[in-house]
Scaffold this active site. Structure first.
Site, short mmCIF file in Angstrom:
data_model
loop_
_atom_site.label_atom_id
_atom_site.label_comp_id
_atom_site.label_asym_id
_atom_site.label_seq_id
_atom_site.Cartn_x
_atom_site.Cartn_y
_atom_site.Cartn_z
N HIS A 12 56.89 47.26 38.06
CA HIS A 12 57.12 48.69 37.86
C HIS A 12 58.46 49.03 38.49
O HIS A 12 58.64 48.80 39.70
CB HIS A 12 56.01 49.52 38.52
N GLU A 193 41.99 45.11 37.50
CA GLU A 193 42.64 45.06 38.82
C GLU A 193 41.58 45.52 39.82
O GLU A 193 40.99 44.71 40.53
CB GLU A 193 43.89 45.96 38.83
N1 HPA Z 1 48.19 49.30 39.23
C1 HPA Z 1 48.13 50.37 38.46
N2 HPA Z 1 49.14 51.20 38.31
C2 HPA Z 1 50.26 50.94 38.95
C3 HPA Z 1 50.39 49.85 39.77
C4 HPA Z 1 49.30 48.98 39.91
O1 HPA Z 1 49.33 47.98 40.64
N3 HPA Z 1 51.64 49.89 40.27
C5 HPA Z 1 52.26 50.96 39.76
N4 HPA Z 1 51.42 51.61 38.96
ZN ZN Z 2 51.10 47.06 37.74
#
Ligand code: HPA
Ligand code: ZN
Length: 336
Positions: A12, A193
């Site tokens: 990002h 995640e």
């Molecule tokens: N997960 C979800 N959204 C995000 C992340 C992440 O690790 N980093 C920046 N936006």
């Molecule tokens: Zn990410």
């Protein structure tokens, strides 16, 4: 590790904002921050999980205001990545937080593409932009974002989805991904995640995305692992991010080798390197140390990073020739 050519597929841009630059941009733009120095900032980077991290990350985003800020951010990341052997970087960027503050999309995307073009010239790195919506907002907001980036269609390669995962399943964004696909964008979605393996399945079945960002939770479901291998779905895993956000507490049990052994095209990436303590090579190093990866396994990972990229096979031919010296391997790598 540094010498190996590699692609980074999951980073990002906002997450590459180093504490020194955050403080500098804040002063330059007259933006107040709850932290006064880079040291105070680093001390605040003890995250309890994804949502806690995102609250700090969005505070950091507030210092980015002008086209020049976005250009500098992009240049700094790409130069650093080039120094780590990255030849191709597909960078996620979420305009919605900046649009909320009245920063026009042209200032944001304009600065980023200026940076991409500049570092392509100076360092030969091939940067590409993936625009990402926030899943804790509505699908209507995401569809509006697609409309807003339409004038930049030629410079936006793909569309993604990030943000707070729990309670925001991929299916909530099925129409967003369908619309992106209809406009010819490449697609990727954060899934598995903090969310369950079922979100990975949903991203594939309801959103038809090409790539999964993270996909950590998929490893616990053997049927899903077999499917990812069968359909050759690339997972853009981020070991140091997963460690810092307590997705895993120990990289020695990280499922990367298990996924590789099962034939899933796994890749290694940095996610938000300025917040998680390492750029792409530190991520390679951390998993190599924890899992005692062999040279052959690391070569497979870098090869996966190119074959999982959204670049055209022709653009990848030279780099695959470096990675697969035998001519017969080149066609296998390029997949043509
Ligand atoms: N997960 C979800 N959204 C995000 C992340 C992440 O690790 N980093 C920046 N936006
Ligand atoms: Zn990410």
């Amino acid at each position: 590790m540094t010498a190996l050519p590699k692609a980074e597929l999951h980073v990002h841009l906002e997450g590459t904002l180093e504490p020194e630059d955050m403080v500098r941009f804040a002063a330059r733009n007259g933006v107040g921050l709850p932290w006064r120095s880079p040291e105070e900032l680093r001390a605040a980077y003890a995250f309890t999980g994804l949502e806690n991290f995102l609250s700090v990350y969005f505070q950091g985003c507030r210092v980015l205001c002008t086209r020049e800020d976005f250009r500098e951010l992009t240049v700094a990341y790409l130069q650093r990545a080039a120094g780590q052997g990255v030849r191709r970087a597909e960078m996620l960027f979420g305009p919605q937080a900046f649009l909320d503050r009245g920063i026009p999309i042209g200032e944001q995307v304009g600065g980023i593409v200026d940076g991409i073009d500049e570092v392509r010239e100076t360092h030969g790195i091939d940067g590409a932009l993936l625009v990402s919506a926030h899943r804790h907002r509505s699908e209507g907001d995401a569809l509006e974002l697609l409309e807003l980036v339409r004038p930049w269609r030629e410079r936006v390669l793909g569309i993604g989805l990030g943000g707070a995962e729990r309670g925001n399943p991929p299916a909530k964004f099925a129409r967003y991904f369908d619309a992106a696909c209809a406009e010819g964008y490449r697609t990727t979605c954060h899934a598995g995640e903090e969310g369950p393996a079922a979100y990975v399945t949903e991203a594939l079945d309801a959103c038809h995305v090409e790539r999964i960002d993270h996909g950590y939770a998929a490893a616990e479901n053997p049927d899903l692992v077999a499917r990812l291998a069968d359909e050759q779905v690339t997972l853009t895993m981020c070991p140091l991010s997963n460690l810092r956000l307590h997705v895993t507490d120990d990289l020695t049990t990280y499922p990367l080798r298990r996924l590789l052994d099962a034939g899933v095209p796994v890749t290694v990436n940095s996610d938000d390197p300025a917040y998680f303590g390492g750029y792409v090579n530190e991520n390679y190093q951390a998993v190599t140390d924890a899992l005692d990866l062999t040279e052959a396994e690391v070569t497979t990972l870098v090869r996966n990073s190119f074959s999982g990229s959204f670049a055209h096979a022709e653009e990848l031919r030279d780099v695959f020739e470096e990675l697969c010296p035998k001519a017969s391997d080149v066609s296998r790598c390029v997949g043509s």
